[in-house]
Design a protein around this motif. Structure first.
Motif, PDB file in Angstrom:
ATOM      1  N   MET A 122     -61.618  14.038  58.221  1.00  0.00           N
ATOM      2  CA  MET A 122     -62.386  14.600  59.322  1.00  0.00           C
ATOM      3  C   MET A 122     -62.119  16.104  59.417  1.00  0.00           C
ATOM      4  O   MET A 122     -60.980  16.549  59.369  1.00  0.00           O
ATOM      5  N   LEU A 123     -63.171  16.869  59.559  1.00  0.00           N
ATOM      6  CA  LEU A 123     -63.067  18.316  59.692  1.00  0.00           C
ATOM      7  C   LEU A 123     -62.549  18.652  61.083  1.00  0.00           C
ATOM      8  O   LEU A 123     -63.073  18.180  62.087  1.00  0.00           O
ATOM      9  N   LYS A 124     -61.493  19.426  61.119  1.00  0.00           N
ATOM     10  CA  LYS A 124     -60.883  19.782  62.401  1.00  0.00           C
ATOM     11  C   LYS A 124     -61.334  21.186  62.787  1.00  0.00           C
ATOM     12  O   LYS A 124     -60.944  22.162  62.178  1.00  0.00           O
ATOM     13  N   ASN A 125     -62.168  21.254  63.810  1.00  0.00           N
ATOM     14  CA  ASN A 125     -62.782  22.512  64.215  1.00  0.00           C
ATOM     15  C   ASN A 125     -61.925  23.259  65.221  1.00  0.00           C
ATOM     16  O   ASN A 125     -60.787  22.886  65.492  1.00  0.00           O
ATOM     17  N   LYS A 126     -62.509  24.314  65.814  1.00  0.00           N
ATOM     18  CA  LYS A 126     -61.717  25.157  66.704  1.00  0.00           C
ATOM     19  C   LYS A 126     -61.237  24.412  67.943  1.00  0.00           C
ATOM     20  O   LYS A 126     -60.155  24.685  68.436  1.00  0.00           O
ATOM     21  N   LYS A 127     -62.005  23.435  68.443  1.00  0.00           N
ATOM     22  CA  LYS A 127     -61.547  22.676  69.604  1.00  0.00           C
ATOM     23  C   LYS A 127     -60.261  21.930  69.265  1.00  0.00           C
ATOM     24  O   LYS A 127     -59.330  21.882  70.063  1.00  0.00           O
ATOM     25  N   VAL A 128     -60.184  21.379  68.072  1.00  0.00           N
ATOM     26  CA  VAL A 128     -58.967  20.681  67.644  1.00  0.00           C
ATOM     27  C   VAL A 128     -57.807  21.669  67.542  1.00  0.00           C
ATOM     28  O   VAL A 128     -56.680  21.353  67.910  1.00  0.00           O
ATOM     29  N   VAL A 129     -58.076  22.880  67.057  1.00  0.00           N
ATOM     30  CA  VAL A 129     -57.027  23.912  67.002  1.00  0.00           C
ATOM     31  C   VAL A 129     -56.504  24.165  68.411  1.00  0.00           C
ATOM     32  O   VAL A 129     -55.286  24.151  68.646  1.00  0.00           O
ATOM     33  N   TYR A 130     -57.406  24.376  69.370  1.00  0.00           N
ATOM     34  CA  TYR A 130     -56.985  24.627  70.758  1.00  0.00           C
ATOM     35  C   TYR A 130     -56.220  23.432  71.314  1.00  0.00           C
ATOM     36  O   TYR A 130     -55.215  23.605  72.011  1.00  0.00           O
ATOM     37  N   ASP A 131     -56.678  22.219  71.007  1.00  0.00           N
ATOM     38  CA  ASP A 131     -55.982  21.013  71.488  1.00  0.00           C
ATOM     39  C   ASP A 131     -54.562  20.930  70.935  1.00  0.00           C
ATOM     40  O   ASP A 131     -53.625  20.566  71.649  1.00  0.00           O
ATOM     41  N   ILE A 132     -54.398  21.271  69.661  1.00  0.00           N
ATOM     42  CA  ILE A 132     -53.058  21.243  69.051  1.00  0.00           C
ATOM     43  C   ILE A 132     -52.173  22.304  69.689  1.00  0.00           C
ATOM     44  O   ILE A 132     -51.005  22.044  70.010  1.00  0.00           O
ATOM     45  N   LEU A 133     -52.711  23.506  69.886  1.00  0.00           N
ATOM     46  CA  LEU A 133     -51.921  24.551  70.534  1.00  0.00           C
ATOM     47  C   LEU A 133     -51.499  24.121  71.931  1.00  0.00           C
ATOM     48  O   LEU A 133     -50.350  24.332  72.335  1.00  0.00           O
ATOM     49  N   ALA A 175     -58.806  31.056  44.593  1.00  0.00           N
ATOM     50  CA  ALA A 175     -59.349  29.709  44.444  1.00  0.00           C
ATOM     51  C   ALA A 175     -60.835  29.716  44.791  1.00  0.00           C
ATOM     52  O   ALA A 175     -61.308  30.551  45.555  1.00  0.00           O
ATOM     53  N   SER A 176     -61.539  28.764  44.256  1.00  0.00           N
ATOM     54  CA  SER A 176     -62.980  28.658  44.492  1.00  0.00           C
ATOM     55  C   SER A 176     -63.273  28.188  45.912  1.00  0.00           C
ATOM     56  O   SER A 176     -62.414  27.650  46.616  1.00  0.00           O
ATOM     57  N   GLU A 177     -64.516  28.389  46.305  1.00  0.00           N
ATOM     58  CA  GLU A 177     -64.990  27.909  47.604  1.00  0.00           C
ATOM     59  C   GLU A 177     -64.820  26.393  47.701  1.00  0.00           C
ATOM     60  O   GLU A 177     -64.467  25.860  48.752  1.00  0.00           O
ATOM     61  N   GLU A 178     -65.036  25.698  46.585  1.00  0.00           N
ATOM     62  CA  GLU A 178     -64.887  24.236  46.569  1.00  0.00           C
ATOM     63  C   GLU A 178     -63.434  23.828  46.818  1.00  0.00           C
ATOM     64  O   GLU A 178     -63.161  22.881  47.569  1.00  0.00           O
ATOM     65  N   ARG A 179     -62.505  24.513  46.206  1.00  0.00           N
ATOM     66  CA  ARG A 179     -61.080  24.215  46.415  1.00  0.00           C
ATOM     67  C   ARG A 179     -60.665  24.536  47.849  1.00  0.00           C
ATOM     68  O   ARG A 179     -59.887  23.806  48.455  1.00  0.00           O
ATOM     69  N   LEU A 180     -61.165  25.645  48.380  1.00  0.00           N
ATOM     70  CA  LEU A 180     -60.874  26.013  49.762  1.00  0.00           C
ATOM     71  C   LEU A 180     -61.301  24.898  50.704  1.00  0.00           C
ATOM     72  O   LEU A 180     -60.558  24.502  51.610  1.00  0.00           O
ATOM     73  N   PHE A 181     -62.471  24.358  50.466  1.00  0.00           N
ATOM     74  CA  PHE A 181     -62.950  23.280  51.338  1.00  0.00           C
ATOM     75  C   PHE A 181     -62.176  21.981  51.073  1.00  0.00           C
ATOM     76  O   PHE A 181     -61.844  21.250  52.009  1.00  0.00           O
ATOM     77  N   LYS A 182     -61.870  21.694  49.829  1.00  0.00           N
ATOM     78  CA  LYS A 182     -61.141  20.464  49.491  1.00  0.00           C
ATOM     79  C   LYS A 182     -59.790  20.391  50.192  1.00  0.00           C
ATOM     80  O   LYS A 182     -59.420  19.355  50.740  1.00  0.00           O
ATOM     81  N   TYR A 183     -59.037  21.510  50.185  1.00  0.00           N
ATOM     82  CA  TYR A 183     -57.676  21.473  50.708  1.00  0.00           C
ATOM     83  C   TYR A 183     -57.540  21.890  52.171  1.00  0.00           C
ATOM     84  O   TYR A 183     -56.706  21.328  52.882  1.00  0.00           O
ATOM     85  N   LEU A 184     -58.338  22.851  52.619  1.00  0.00           N
ATOM     86  CA  LEU A 184     -58.188  23.327  54.003  1.00  0.00           C
ATOM     87  C   LEU A 184     -59.412  23.060  54.868  1.00  0.00           C
ATOM     88  O   LEU A 184     -59.393  23.339  56.066  1.00  0.00           O
ATOM     89  N   LYS A 185     -60.476  22.534  54.248  1.00  0.00           N
ATOM     90  CA  LYS A 185     -61.730  22.240  54.978  1.00  0.00           C
ATOM     91  C   LYS A 185     -62.293  23.494  55.650  1.00  0.00           C
ATOM     92  O   LYS A 185     -62.815  23.443  56.750  1.00  0.00           O
TER      93      LYS A 185
END
Length: 162
Positions: A1-12, A86-96
């Motif tokens: 699941m992609l964790k967006n900015k709301k999830v970042v704020y929730d974790i903080l 790293a490629s755009e694909e790798r960026l998305f694969k590992y950090l979404k």
């Protein structure tokens, strides 16, 4: 699941990390961000996502915004094969994440803890700023709270001199 900015704020919030958030138009470079004249306190960071020659190890390099990193020298210093972006694909694969939104907060998406974090020692100060996984906002937290966040995500962290 992609964790967006709301999830970042929730974790903080969950970690009791105080933060200031600034919303703005999309920015893709440090120069564009600086042109916004937001007066964000603390260090603004440049976040680089790189890989070793064979693509077996990936690194998130976090440096002060005005610095340039010599990837050849860095690869030698960290005992790695040659590093390259790293490629755009790798960026998305590992950090979404997508280009322009690369951030330490993307580590919440690295469930396998594949990405190693390399932090410029000059960033150790009062405050530090990152995009919350989107390039339409910037979040500032204390450096001590940043270390708390890094402990929470659990990726390996090394400090480097750039």
């Amino acid at each position: 699941m992609l964790k967006n900015k709301k999830v970042v704020y929730d974790i903080l919030d969950k970690l009791n990390i105080e933060y200031e958030k600034y919303t703005h138009i999309p920015v893709y470079t440090i120069e564009e961000a600086n042109n916004l004249n937001l007066n964000i306190k603390g260090a603004n960071c440049k976040n680089l996502f790189v890989r070793d020659r064979k693509g077996r190890q990936h690194y998130l390099i976090i440096i002060e915004e005005n610095k340039k990193v010599d990837l050849k020298k860095l690869s030698w210093n960290i005992n790695s094969t040659n590093l390259s972006f790293a490629s755009e694909e790798r960026l998305f694969k590992y950090l979404k994440l997508k280009p322009g939104s690369v951030s330490a907060f993307g580590l919440i998406n690295d469930e396998d803890k594949h990405v190693k974090v390399l932090i410029d020692t000059d960033l150790k100060g009062d405050y530090i700023s990152f995009h919350p996984n989107v390039n339409t906002a910037t979040v500032t937290i204390s450096y001590g709270d940043f270390e708390k966040f890094l402990e929470f995500v659990g990726n390996d962290v090394d400090y480097i001199e750039v």
